[in-house]
Design a protein around this motif. Sequence first.
Motif, mmCIF file in Angstrom:
data_model
loop_
_atom_site.group_PDB
_atom_site.id
_atom_site.type_symbol
_atom_site.label_atom_id
_atom_site.label_comp_id
_atom_site.label_asym_id
_atom_site.label_seq_id
_atom_site.Cartn_x
_atom_site.Cartn_y
_atom_site.Cartn_z
ATOM 1 N N VAL A 84 0.793 -1.235 0.000
ATOM 2 C CA VAL A 84 0.000 0.000 0.000
ATOM 3 C C VAL A 84 0.823 1.283 0.000
ATOM 4 O O VAL A 84 0.271 2.363 -0.167
ATOM 5 C CB VAL A 84 -1.004 0.056 1.181
ATOM 6 N N CYS A 85 2.121 1.180 0.158
ATOM 7 C CA CYS A 85 2.956 2.387 0.229
ATOM 8 C C CYS A 85 2.982 3.095 -1.130
ATOM 9 O O CYS A 85 3.464 2.535 -2.117
ATOM 10 C CB CYS A 85 4.371 2.038 0.664
ATOM 11 N N PRO A 86 2.481 4.337 -1.187
ATOM 12 C CA PRO A 86 2.436 5.052 -2.463
ATOM 13 C C PRO A 86 3.810 5.466 -2.980
ATOM 14 O O PRO A 86 3.976 5.734 -4.166
ATOM 15 C CB PRO A 86 1.569 6.276 -2.166
ATOM 16 N N ARG A 87 4.794 5.515 -2.109
ATOM 17 C CA ARG A 87 6.148 5.919 -2.521
ATOM 18 C C ARG A 87 7.097 4.736 -2.666
ATOM 19 O O ARG A 87 8.237 4.885 -3.080
ATOM 20 C CB ARG A 87 6.744 6.893 -1.486
ATOM 21 N N GLY A 88 6.652 3.543 -2.260
ATOM 22 C CA GLY A 88 7.502 2.358 -2.357
ATOM 23 C C GLY A 88 8.681 2.369 -1.402
ATOM 24 O O GLY A 88 9.729 1.816 -1.707
ATOM 25 N N VAL A 89 8.510 2.992 -0.241
ATOM 26 C CA VAL A 89 9.622 3.114 0.705
ATOM 27 C C VAL A 89 9.599 2.070 1.811
ATOM 28 O O VAL A 89 10.499 2.031 2.641
ATOM 29 C CB VAL A 89 9.701 4.534 1.317
ATOM 30 N N VAL A 90 8.580 1.207 1.806
ATOM 31 C CA VAL A 90 8.504 0.116 2.775
ATOM 32 C C VAL A 90 8.882 -1.168 2.051
ATOM 33 O O VAL A 90 8.329 -1.487 1.006
ATOM 34 C CB VAL A 90 7.096 -0.022 3.384
ATOM 35 N N LYS A 91 9.830 -1.897 2.611
ATOM 36 C CA LYS A 91 10.298 -3.146 2.000
ATOM 37 C C LYS A 91 10.386 -4.228 3.070
ATOM 38 O O LYS A 91 10.848 -3.974 4.184
ATOM 39 C CB LYS A 91 11.696 -2.974 1.390
ATOM 40 N N VAL A 92 9.952 -5.440 2.709
ATOM 41 C CA VAL A 92 10.129 -6.578 3.607
ATOM 42 C C VAL A 92 11.558 -7.075 3.425
ATOM 43 O O VAL A 92 11.987 -7.390 2.317
ATOM 44 C CB VAL A 92 9.109 -7.696 3.311
ATOM 45 N N MET A 93 12.281 -7.118 4.530
ATOM 46 C CA MET A 93 13.698 -7.464 4.505
ATOM 47 C C MET A 93 13.923 -8.922 4.893
ATOM 48 O O MET A 93 13.457 -9.362 5.949
ATOM 49 C CB MET A 93 14.479 -6.575 5.486
ATOM 50 N N LYS A 94 14.605 -9.646 4.035
ATOM 51 C CA LYS A 94 14.995 -11.033 4.303
ATOM 52 C C LYS A 94 13.822 -11.904 4.726
ATOM 53 O O LYS A 94 13.983 -12.861 5.472
ATOM 54 C CB LYS A 94 16.092 -11.076 5.365
ATOM 55 N N GLY A 95 12.611 -11.531 4.314
ATOM 56 C CA GLY A 95 11.432 -12.314 4.642
ATOM 57 C C GLY A 95 11.081 -12.360 6.113
ATOM 58 O O GLY A 95 10.293 -13.196 6.535
ATOM 59 N N SER A 96 11.649 -11.435 6.907
ATOM 60 C CA SER A 96 11.386 -11.520 8.342
ATOM 61 C C SER A 96 10.817 -10.255 8.985
ATOM 62 O O SER A 96 10.210 -10.340 10.043
ATOM 63 C CB SER A 96 12.659 -11.938 9.087
ATOM 64 N N TYR A 97 10.991 -9.090 8.372
ATOM 65 C CA TYR A 97 10.439 -7.855 8.928
ATOM 66 C C TYR A 97 10.409 -6.771 7.854
ATOM 67 O O TYR A 97 11.131 -6.842 6.877
ATOM 68 C CB TYR A 97 11.244 -7.359 10.138
ATOM 69 N N ALA A 98 9.572 -5.783 8.057
ATOM 70 C CA ALA A 98 9.494 -4.643 7.140
ATOM 71 C C ALA A 98 10.407 -3.526 7.630
ATOM 72 O O ALA A 98 10.616 -3.368 8.834
ATOM 73 C CB ALA A 98 8.061 -4.140 7.040
ATOM 74 N N ALA A 99 10.939 -2.780 6.684
ATOM 75 C CA ALA A 99 11.781 -1.630 7.000
ATOM 76 C C ALA A 99 11.297 -0.438 6.186
ATOM 77 O O ALA A 99 10.807 -0.597 5.075
ATOM 78 C CB ALA A 99 13.237 -1.937 6.684
ATOM 79 N N VAL A 100 11.441 0.754 6.765
ATOM 80 C CA VAL A 100 10.972 1.984 6.134
ATOM 81 C C VAL A 100 12.148 2.924 5.914
ATOM 82 O O VAL A 100 12.937 3.154 6.822
ATOM 83 C CB VAL A 100 9.929 2.694 7.035
ATOM 84 N N ASP A 101 12.248 3.474 4.720
ATOM 85 C CA ASP A 101 13.230 4.520 4.453
ATOM 86 C C ASP A 101 12.580 5.824 4.912
ATOM 87 O O ASP A 101 11.797 6.429 4.179
ATOM 88 C CB ASP A 101 13.580 4.568 2.969
ATOM 89 N N ILE A 102 12.858 6.227 6.149
ATOM 90 C CA ILE A 102 12.156 7.383 6.727
ATOM 91 C C ILE A 102 12.489 8.689 6.024
ATOM 92 O O ILE A 102 11.729 9.639 6.101
ATOM 93 C CB ILE A 102 12.382 7.507 8.249
ATOM 94 N N SER A 103 13.594 8.735 5.298
ATOM 95 C CA SER A 103 13.932 9.965 4.576
ATOM 96 C C SER A 103 12.991 10.200 3.397
ATOM 97 O O SER A 103 12.856 11.321 2.927
ATOM 98 C CB SER A 103 15.384 9.934 4.103
ATOM 99 N N LEU A 104 12.336 9.141 2.911
ATOM 100 C CA LEU A 104 11.425 9.257 1.780
ATOM 101 C C LEU A 104 9.957 9.080 2.169
ATOM 102 O O LEU A 104 9.066 9.324 1.362
ATOM 103 C CB LEU A 104 11.787 8.222 0.703
ATOM 104 N N CYS A 105 9.702 8.652 3.399
ATOM 105 C CA CYS A 105 8.330 8.417 3.874
ATOM 106 C C CYS A 105 7.576 9.750 3.960
ATOM 107 O O CYS A 105 8.098 10.740 4.479
ATOM 108 C CB CYS A 105 8.375 7.754 5.247
ATOM 109 N N ILE A 106 6.344 9.767 3.440
ATOM 110 C CA ILE A 106 5.534 10.991 3.469
ATOM 111 C C ILE A 106 4.553 11.020 4.639
ATOM 112 O O ILE A 106 3.797 11.968 4.796
ATOM 113 C CB ILE A 106 4.790 11.213 2.139
ATOM 114 N N GLY A 107 4.543 9.974 5.454
ATOM 115 C CA GLY A 107 3.714 9.959 6.647
ATOM 116 C C GLY A 107 2.224 9.842 6.398
ATOM 117 O O GLY A 107 1.423 10.332 7.174
ATOM 118 N N CYS A 108 1.843 9.167 5.315
ATOM 119 C CA CYS A 108 0.410 9.068 4.972
ATOM 120 C C CYS A 108 -0.359 8.139 5.910
ATOM 121 O O CYS A 108 -1.566 8.256 6.046
ATOM 122 C CB CYS A 108 0.239 8.612 3.523
ATOM 123 N N GLY A 109 0.323 7.177 6.528
ATOM 124 C CA GLY A 109 -0.317 6.282 7.487
ATOM 125 C C GLY A 109 -0.994 5.068 6.896
ATOM 126 O O GLY A 109 -1.596 4.277 7.623
#
Length: 67
Positions: free
Chosen positions: A25-50
């Motif tokens: 659902v991330c409109p900017r594509g800044v959330v990625k599931v890492m190594k199949g175990s957790y999600a990570a957010v690039d906070i420098s690009l996150c727009i805070g839409c929720g």
Amino acid sequence: MGNVKRRHAAVERGVCVACGSCEDVCPRGVVKVMKGSYAAVDISLCIGCGRCEMVCPAGAVTMEVAE
């Protein structure tokens, strides 16, 4: 007008189930599931839409105010 506080998504890794809902659902594509175990957010690009917080079935995503 004062200081405007910027929000960004944060993921609690121990709670995240790596389902990928937030990534989908991330409109900017800044959330990625890492190594199949957790999600990570690039906070420098996150727009805070929720959107990621709203769809997280585990409640692992919260919106935080940047310092």
